[in-house]
Design an enzyme around this catalytic site. Structure first.
Site, PDB file in Angstrom:
ATOM      1  N   GLU A   1       0.673  -1.127   0.041  1.00 14.91           N
ATOM      2  CA  GLU A   1       0.116   0.056  -0.023  1.00 14.91           C
ATOM      3  C   GLU A   1       1.014   1.218  -0.194  1.00 14.91           C
ATOM      4  O   GLU A   1       2.195   1.277   0.286  1.00 14.91           O
ATOM      5  CB  GLU A   1      -0.781  -0.014   1.268  1.00 14.91           C
ATOM      6  N   ASP A   2       0.300   2.338  -0.594  1.00 10.98           N
ATOM      7  CA  ASP A   2       1.081   3.554  -0.597  1.00 10.98           C
ATOM      8  C   ASP A   2       1.165   4.279   0.829  1.00 10.98           C
ATOM      9  O   ASP A   2       2.092   4.650   1.351  1.00 10.98           O
ATOM     10  CB  ASP A   2       0.494   4.572  -1.573  1.00 10.98           C
TER      11      ASP A   2
ATOM     12  N   ASP B   1      -3.583   6.096   6.329  1.00 12.70           N
ATOM     13  CA  ASP B   1      -4.032   7.413   6.830  1.00 12.70           C
ATOM     14  C   ASP B   1      -4.956   7.184   8.205  1.00 12.70           C
ATOM     15  O   ASP B   1      -4.346   6.898   9.251  1.00 12.70           O
ATOM     16  CB  ASP B   1      -4.642   8.208   5.726  1.00 12.70           C
TER      17      ASP B   1
ATOM     18  N   PHE C   1      -0.725  16.320   3.453  1.00  6.86           N
ATOM     19  CA  PHE C   1      -1.213  15.902   2.278  1.00  6.86           C
ATOM     20  C   PHE C   1      -0.013  15.603   1.274  1.00  6.86           C
ATOM     21  O   PHE C   1       0.742  16.679   0.921  1.00  6.86           O
ATOM     22  CB  PHE C   1      -2.340  16.403   1.579  1.00  6.86           C
TER      23      PHE C   1
ATOM     24  N   ARG D   1       1.602  11.731  -9.879  1.00 14.28           N
ATOM     25  CA  ARG D   1       1.721   9.959  -9.659  1.00 14.28           C
ATOM     26  C   ARG D   1       3.376   9.822 -10.156  1.00 14.28           C
ATOM     27  O   ARG D   1       3.933   9.003  -9.645  1.00 14.28           O
ATOM     28  CB  ARG D   1       0.850   9.174 -10.356  1.00 14.28           C
TER      29      ARG D   1
HETATM   30  P1  5GP Z   1      -7.452   5.770   4.877  1.00 14.46           P
HETATM   31  O1  5GP Z   1      -8.618   4.702   4.681  1.00 14.46           O
HETATM   32  O2  5GP Z   1      -6.047   5.132   5.710  1.00 14.46           O
HETATM   33  O3  5GP Z   1      -7.783   6.981   5.684  1.00 14.46           O
HETATM   34  O4  5GP Z   1      -6.858   6.238   3.634  1.00 14.46           O
HETATM   35  C1  5GP Z   1      -6.120   5.528   2.630  1.00 14.46           C
HETATM   36  C2  5GP Z   1      -5.897   6.209   1.176  1.00 14.46           C
HETATM   37  O5  5GP Z   1      -6.123   7.654   1.258  1.00 14.46           O
HETATM   38  C3  5GP Z   1      -4.770   5.941   0.570  1.00 14.46           C
HETATM   39  O6  5GP Z   1      -4.407   4.736   0.123  1.00 14.46           O
HETATM   40  C4  5GP Z   1      -4.657   7.102  -0.352  1.00 14.46           C
HETATM   41  O7  5GP Z   1      -5.252   6.724  -1.416  1.00 14.46           O
HETATM   42  C5  5GP Z   1      -5.602   8.374   0.416  1.00 14.46           C
HETATM   43  N1  5GP Z   1      -4.551   9.125   1.301  1.00 14.46           N
HETATM   44  C6  5GP Z   1      -4.488   9.394   2.364  1.00 14.46           C
HETATM   45  N2  5GP Z   1      -3.527  10.297   2.841  1.00 14.46           N
HETATM   46  C7  5GP Z   1      -3.054  10.720   1.836  1.00 14.46           C
HETATM   47  C8  5GP Z   1      -2.015  11.792   1.242  1.00 14.46           C
HETATM   48  O8  5GP Z   1      -1.274  12.234   2.183  1.00 14.46           O
HETATM   49  N3  5GP Z   1      -1.523  11.910  -0.216  1.00 14.46           N
HETATM   50  C9  5GP Z   1      -2.516  11.137  -1.146  1.00 14.46           C
HETATM   51  N4  5GP Z   1      -2.140  11.470  -2.389  1.00 14.46           N
HETATM   52  N5  5GP Z   1      -3.399  10.192  -0.897  1.00 14.46           N
HETATM   53  C10 5GP Z   1      -3.700  10.054   0.649  1.00 14.46           C
END
Ligand code: 5GP
Length: 176
Positions: free
Chosen positions: A99-100, A103, A152, A165
């Site tokens: 996973e990238d 959050d 972000f 990207r």
């Molecule tokens: P979560 O469900 O953990 O809140 O969110 C995960 C997803 O939110 C990540 O896979 C990504 O797509 C998006 N996301 C959360 N924080 C960031 C950020 O700082 N930058 C970007 N580009 N995407 C984020």
């Protein structure tokens, strides 16, 4: 303006490459003799996945899953939709989700629960980034690249409205 010029660098391409190499070495040691499937979460993990897979010298399979979160673009609602499913069953396989960024953790919670219903031998998570201040559901981060503050970030696969990207480093968008 070039996309890379619009960003302040948080982690350089060199820093990322060094960390990916370390993660790959650890994964290689841990999964020796196991049937490993690297499962990339689209689209944000596409560069991390390609670099990490080349840092693991094991006979592994790669697959991808597409997820999209309903709700605000930059805020996870926890309601997740599978937009593109795995190409093969994972029953009895050792799955490493790539996973990238984690959050709130809600997206990963959904995915890990979903994968568990498919009876894999094991499921672990390798995330490049984690924002600990935002956590809403605790996810075991088996392999972690970097912890970051609540900012972000874009680049190295991560986007803002599909832009950035392809930037080779991770950064934040300059103000003004
Ligand atoms: P979560 O469900 O953990 O809140 O969110 C995960 C997803 O939110 C990540 O896979 C990504 O797509 C998006 N996301 C959360 N924080 C960031 C950020 O700082 N930058 C970007 N580009 N995407 C984020």
């Amino acid at each position: 303006m070039k996309p890379s010029k619009e960003l302040d660098v948080l982690f350089s391409a060199e820093q990322i490459a060094a960390r990916v190499k370390q993660l790959g070495e650890k994964i290689e040691r841990d999964y020796d003799d196991k049937e490993l499937v690297l499962l990339g979460v689209l689209k944000g993990s596409f560069l991390f996945m390609s670099d990490l897979s080349r840092a693991i010298d094991l006979p592994l399979q790669v697959d991808f899953i597409g997820l999209s979160s309903y709700g605000e673009a930059t805020e996870s609602s926890g309601v997740v939709k599978i937009t593109s499913d795995l190409s093969r069953p994972i029953e009895h396989k050792h799955v490493l989700v790539v996973e990238d960024i984690v959050d709130t953790g809600l997206t990963m919670r959904y995915l890990l629960d979903n994968l568990a219903t498919r009876h894999p031998a094991s499921v672990k998570l390798c995330t490049l980034l984690n924002k600990p201040s935002r956590v809403r559901t605790r996810i075991p981060l088996d392999y972690l690249g970097f912890e970051i503050e609540d900012r972000f970030v874009v680049g190295y696969g991560l986007d803002a409205a599909e832009k950035y990207r392809n930037v080779p480093f991770i950064g934040t968008i300059k103000r003004g």
